[in-house]
Design an enzyme around this catalytic site. Structure first.
Site, short mmCIF file in Angstrom:
data_model
loop_
_atom_site.label_atom_id
_atom_site.label_comp_id
_atom_site.label_asym_id
_atom_site.label_seq_id
_atom_site.Cartn_x
_atom_site.Cartn_y
_atom_site.Cartn_z
N CYS A 16 0.82 -1.20 0.00
CA CYS A 16 0.00 0.00 0.00
C CYS A 16 0.85 1.25 0.00
O CYS A 16 2.07 1.20 0.13
CB CYS A 16 -0.88 0.03 1.24
SG CYS A 16 -1.85 -1.45 1.44
N GLY A 42 -0.78 0.93 -5.00
CA GLY A 42 -2.06 0.30 -4.70
C GLY A 42 -3.14 0.86 -5.58
O GLY A 42 -3.34 2.08 -5.61
N ASN A 117 0.92 0.72 5.80
CA ASN A 117 1.60 0.05 4.70
C ASN A 117 2.49 -1.02 5.32
O ASN A 117 3.34 -0.71 6.15
CB ASN A 117 2.44 1.07 3.92
CG ASN A 117 3.32 0.43 2.85
OD1 ASN A 117 4.34 1.00 2.48
ND2 ASN A 117 2.95 -0.73 2.36
N GLY A 118 2.29 -2.25 4.88
CA GLY A 118 3.09 -3.35 5.41
C GLY A 118 2.21 -4.54 5.69
O GLY A 118 1.09 -4.62 5.17
N TYR A 258 11.72 -2.89 -7.62
CA TYR A 258 10.47 -2.79 -8.36
C TYR A 258 9.47 -1.80 -7.79
O TYR A 258 8.86 -1.03 -8.51
CB TYR A 258 9.80 -4.18 -8.42
CG TYR A 258 8.42 -4.15 -9.05
CD1 TYR A 258 8.27 -4.11 -10.43
CD2 TYR A 258 7.26 -4.13 -8.26
CE1 TYR A 258 7.01 -4.07 -11.02
CE2 TYR A 258 6.00 -4.08 -8.85
CZ TYR A 258 5.88 -4.06 -10.22
OH TYR A 258 4.65 -4.00 -10.79
#
Ligand code: AMP
Length: 488
Positions: A16, A42, A117-118, A258
């Protein structure tokens, strides 16, 4: 047999992007702009929560930022000088609005919103305990566990309760939280996922990546340090806390490979420059006799530029990408993903016909993309196709929030490089070495005793305990190498 990705049904995995701003008029509009710059992190859903000094307001929806926040009317619903938001990555199971973040709860201490996020790798076991003690969960998101832990903590202040909650949590988290008092941004003790701080005038901004600061016109101040908790009140007073001591950080190296946008700066390194450098390392380690270096766009472009510069082989756009198709991974089903590769990329036949091609991509996961692209090059008349990959073989799943499939679906977990080359039907295949990857981020190589990054997807060396996964029936097959003590 259960696989980790059956956990998909509980939607415990997300990659995210998070953004927050405090101290500006039209905080929600700024947040939408910041989230737009983080859209690559996301694309499934987006939400913004704002606070106007009295009330919290929230708008969440399925879709891209520009779809859910299309006009002035959307922002009129989100007044106030403080806002935070979240873009959420696709998961393969269905997804309900109830999982879309920021999540919000009215606690005894007042309103509390959280954007994460995670991935919390002991969320299921924590949730089991909390439910047994009477907590009623409203979503299936791992993030909600933190809310319940804060709610049930016995400490007097919200900050202490928050820290108390985080001490129980293992895995990766970059969080932006809001209370009536202000904003709290925090990174897990290993700093697995990124989080940065910026400033626009008197307003303070937090974001997953620096690109979001650029886009909202904020100046970069610094990154939130691993294990750091930064609190900002409505007067703009900033305080920093280090409740977790100072373990050696292990930021995710795949962000460089990436995930992050190439125009972001991560941990002091330009993502673009690192990717180019990986391409240079790859050219040194795995040269090829060829006429053209062709990137798989867009993810292979910077590495292909590096490979071409290092090898002296001309860089050319032998594949043209449609910009009206999202990332291949975003499509939840395998069938949709297959169709997408074709819709997304087309061979530049006039260029590649009769040529020996070095094809560069950032990674091979299931092998779907590489197989299709190699076939596409051959159909377009390429004489030879040599595939070069700007990361080591991905042969372990990520449990820290990068969407990778279960281990059995990872091509590198199923076969060696020679067999992979045959599978994708390339004339040759090579990956950059793990040391080459570390050199690209400015290290002498990978220090086995104390690696500078989380590189578990390449090495299987997970830096935290993985309670939910280690408890599984098939844990032995996951072959997890995890430390005994974590989040020290
Ligand atoms: P695959 O076709 O399964 O081998 O996937 C490889 C492609 O997916 C590469 O072109 C990568 O750019 C991209 N990719 C790799 N990891 C991820 C990820 N976690 N999320 C989305 N895309 C990814």
């Amino acid at each position: 047999m259960t696989t980790p990705w059956d956990i998909d049904d509980d939607k415990l995995r997300e990659e995210c992007g998070v953004f927050g701003v405090i101290g500006t008029r039209e905080a929600a509009g700024t947040t939408a702009l910041g989230l737009h710059a983080l859209q690559h992190r996301g694309q499934e859903a987006v939400g913004i929560t704002s606070f106007d000094g009295a009330e919290f307001y929230s708008k969440r929806g399925i879709g891209h930022v520009a779809q859910v926040f299309a006009g002035a009317a959307d922002f009129a619903e989100l007044p106030g000088a403080m806002a935070s938001g979240h873009v959420r990555y696709s998961t393969t199971g269905g997804s309900g609005l109830r999982n879309v973040q920021p999540l919000f709860a009215d606690l005894a201490s007042g309103g509390f919103s959280i954007a994460h996020n995670g991935n919390i790798s002991n969320a299921m076991s924590l949730k089991r305990d909390l439910v047994q003690k009477g907590s009623i969960f409203q979503s299936t998101s791992d993030t909600e566990v933190i809310i319940h832990l804060v709610a049930t903590s016995r400490y007097p202040t919200l900050l202490d309760r928050f820290v108390d909650a985080l001490r129980l949590v293992e895995g990766a988290y970059s969080l932006i939280c809001m209370t009536a008092e202000g904003m709290i941004a925090c990174r897990d003790p290993l700093g697995i996922r990124p989080l940065v701080m910026g400033r626009i005038g008197d307003a303070i901004v937090f974001a997953s990546e620096t690109v979001a600061l650029d886009v909202v016109g904020a100046e970069f101040v610094r990154q939130i340090e691993p294990g750091e908790l930064v609190q900002v009140d409505h007067k703009g007073t900033i305080s920093s806390h280090r409740p977790f001591g100072a373990p050696s950080p292990r930021p995710c190296i795949f962000e460089h490979v990436y995930f992050s946008r190439p125009d972001s700066v991560l941990d002091g390194h330009s993502v673009y420059s690192v990717r180019k450098q990986i391409g240079m390392e790859l050219a040194k380690e795995a040269p090829a006799e060829a006429d053209l270096v062709v990137p798989v766009p867009d993810s292979g472009v910077p590495a292909a530029i590096g490979y071409a510069q290092q090898s002296g082989i001309p860089f050319e756009l032998g594949i043209i990408r449609s910009h009206y198709v999202g990332r291949t991974f975003i499509q939840p089903s395998d069938g949709a993903r297959h169709a997408d590769v074709k819709r997304k990329h087309n061979a530049n036949r006039a260029l590649v016909e009769g040529k020996r091609i070095v094809l560069i991509d950032d990674s091979i996961v299931r092998g779907t993309t590489s197989m299709k692209i190699v076939e596409m090059m051959r159909d377009a008349g390429a004489a030879e196709v040599h595939m070069r990959i700007a990361s080591p073989p991905t042969d372990n799943s990520c449990f820290y929030g990068v969407d990778t499939p279960e281990r059995s679906k990872l091509l590198a977990a199923r076969m060696d490089v020679k067999a992979m080359a045959e599978f994708i039907k390339a004339d040759s295949l090579a990956f950059v070495s793990i040391d080459g990857l570390y050199r690209a981020v400015g290290e002498p190589g990978r220090n086995k005793a104390c690696p500078r990054y989380c590189d578990a997807c390449f090495t299987g060396d997970y830096p935290t305990r993985l309670t939910d996964y280690a408890e599984r029936d098939d844990a032995a097959q996951l072959d997890l190498q995890v430390p005994q003590a974590v989040n020290a």
